[in-house]
Design a protein around this motif. Structure first.
Motif, PDB file in Angstrom:
ATOM      1  N   GLU A 104       0.870  -1.182   0.000  1.00  0.00           N
ATOM      2  CA  GLU A 104       0.000   0.000   0.000  1.00  0.00           C
ATOM      3  C   GLU A 104       0.902   1.225   0.000  1.00  0.00           C
ATOM      4  O   GLU A 104       1.560   1.509   0.990  1.00  0.00           O
ATOM      5  CB  GLU A 104      -0.904   0.010   1.247  1.00  0.00           C
ATOM      6  N   ASP A 143      -7.151   3.788  -8.336  1.00  0.00           N
ATOM      7  CA  ASP A 143      -8.150   2.732  -8.184  1.00  0.00           C
ATOM      8  C   ASP A 143      -8.794   2.418  -9.532  1.00  0.00           C
ATOM      9  O   ASP A 143      -9.055   1.259  -9.858  1.00  0.00           O
ATOM     10  CB  ASP A 143      -9.245   3.142  -7.199  1.00  0.00           C
ATOM     11  N   ARG A 192     -15.457  -8.458  -6.786  1.00  0.00           N
ATOM     12  CA  ARG A 192     -14.485  -8.459  -5.674  1.00  0.00           C
ATOM     13  C   ARG A 192     -13.755  -7.124  -5.598  1.00  0.00           C
ATOM     14  O   ARG A 192     -13.481  -6.619  -4.512  1.00  0.00           O
ATOM     15  CB  ARG A 192     -13.481  -9.614  -5.836  1.00  0.00           C
ATOM     16  N   PHE A 193     -13.432  -6.549  -6.764  1.00  0.00           N
ATOM     17  CA  PHE A 193     -12.778  -5.244  -6.781  1.00  0.00           C
ATOM     18  C   PHE A 193     -13.640  -4.208  -6.063  1.00  0.00           C
ATOM     19  O   PHE A 193     -13.143  -3.439  -5.232  1.00  0.00           O
ATOM     20  CB  PHE A 193     -12.505  -4.797  -8.221  1.00  0.00           C
ATOM     21  N   GLU A 212     -16.069  -4.796  -3.871  1.00  0.00           N
ATOM     22  CA  GLU A 212     -16.155  -5.151  -2.441  1.00  0.00           C
ATOM     23  C   GLU A 212     -14.918  -4.614  -1.703  1.00  0.00           C
ATOM     24  O   GLU A 212     -15.034  -4.067  -0.601  1.00  0.00           O
ATOM     25  CB  GLU A 212     -16.251  -6.660  -2.269  1.00  0.00           C
ATOM     26  N   ASP A 213     -13.759  -4.780  -2.307  1.00  0.00           N
ATOM     27  CA  ASP A 213     -12.518  -4.274  -1.717  1.00  0.00           C
ATOM     28  C   ASP A 213     -12.545  -2.749  -1.607  1.00  0.00           C
ATOM     29  O   ASP A 213     -12.095  -2.175  -0.617  1.00  0.00           O
ATOM     30  CB  ASP A 213     -11.324  -4.723  -2.551  1.00  0.00           C
ATOM     31  N   LEU A 214     -13.099  -2.098  -2.622  1.00  0.00           N
ATOM     32  CA  LEU A 214     -13.215  -0.640  -2.605  1.00  0.00           C
ATOM     33  C   LEU A 214     -14.072  -0.213  -1.407  1.00  0.00           C
ATOM     34  O   LEU A 214     -13.747   0.756  -0.710  1.00  0.00           O
ATOM     35  CB  LEU A 214     -13.844  -0.164  -3.909  1.00  0.00           C
ATOM     36  N   THR A 215     -15.149  -0.946  -1.159  1.00  0.00           N
ATOM     37  CA  THR A 215     -16.019  -0.653  -0.018  1.00  0.00           C
ATOM     38  C   THR A 215     -15.261  -0.802   1.289  1.00  0.00           C
ATOM     39  O   THR A 215     -15.365   0.039   2.187  1.00  0.00           O
ATOM     40  CB  THR A 215     -17.250  -1.576  -0.032  1.00  0.00           C
ATOM     41  N   GLU A 216     -14.468  -1.870   1.406  1.00  0.00           N
ATOM     42  CA  GLU A 216     -13.707  -2.112   2.637  1.00  0.00           C
ATOM     43  C   GLU A 216     -12.643  -1.036   2.851  1.00  0.00           C
ATOM     44  O   GLU A 216     -12.348  -0.680   3.983  1.00  0.00           O
ATOM     45  CB  GLU A 216     -13.045  -3.493   2.580  1.00  0.00           C
ATOM     46  N   ARG A 217     -12.048  -0.526   1.773  1.00  0.00           N
ATOM     47  CA  ARG A 217     -10.970   0.454   1.895  1.00  0.00           C
ATOM     48  C   ARG A 217     -11.479   1.873   2.100  1.00  0.00           C
ATOM     49  O   ARG A 217     -10.695   2.750   2.435  1.00  0.00           O
ATOM     50  CB  ARG A 217     -10.081   0.393   0.647  1.00  0.00           C
TER      51      ARG A 217
END
Length: 198
Positions: free
Chosen positions: A36, A162, A189-190, A192-197
């Motif tokens: 990151e 992103d 999944r991309f 979903e990951d955006l939501t988590e980040r």
């Protein structure tokens, strides 16, 4: 020196070079960067560059780098549904990038990379009037990222890196003429990951 010792050193050396080739480095000073890490947008080349923490500090202020390099912000904001039909882009997985000169481009992923369209600037301004958060999108380094494929309803203000990462996901997973069975789960999944980040 034995042949076995020389061979072992050669194998270790090759493994070290392979690992070094996989390790990302700062595009300015060549220092290794963490998984990151920050990014700079190169306005002259229209591309994103990796940057280490110390180098990113050099570009944190407005006007730093004489405008050639701009630090990509980290904010991710999920928006309510935004009606992008007036922008005239015929795909459901796309991102819209306002430019410093007032123009707006749309880019959508394909197996060959990004497809690009020019968007009517007046239509973008009207959309920003109906969704005031769009007026806060920082030109060139942030975008309106949209996914309405398969009934999904994702609208994000997202960093440009992103958006490029989403294009890389599509290129990596695309198979055959229609994309194959891996592409859409990978895109989901991309997001979903955006939501988590965020």
């Amino acid at each position: 020196m034995t042949t076995d010792g020389a061979l072992a050193r050669l194998i270790r050396s090759s493994a070290d070079r392979t690992a070094a080739a996989r390790t990302e480095v700062c595009d300015l000073c060549a220092a290794p960067v963490a998984d990151e890490h920050a990014h700079l947008y190169d306005t002259g080349q229209d591309e994103v560059r990796c940057v280490c923490g110390p180098c990113s500090v050099l570009f944190a202020g407005a006007g730093a780098g004489a405008g050639q390099y701009r630090l990509v912000p980290r904010r991710r904001v999920r928006l309510p549904a935004v009606d992008t039909a007036a922008l005239g882009v015929p795909v459901g997985l796309v991102f819209f990038v306002p430019r410093a000169d007032g123009t707006v481009t749309a880019q959508g992923p394909s197996p060959a990379g990004a497809m690009r369209w020019e968007v009517d600037a007046a239509a973008w301004k009207e959309l920003a009037r109906t969704c005031p958060q769009l007026a806060t999108v920082e030109p060139e380094v942030e975008a309106l990222l949209v996914n309405t494929v398969h009934g999904l309803d994702h609208h994000w203000i997202a960093p440009i890196d992103d958006c490029y990462r989403m294009i890389a996901v599509v290129r990596r997973e695309w198979r055959g003429l229609s994309g194959g069975g891996r592409i859409w789960p990978a895109v989901e999944r991309f997001f979903e990951d955006l939501t988590e980040r965020s």
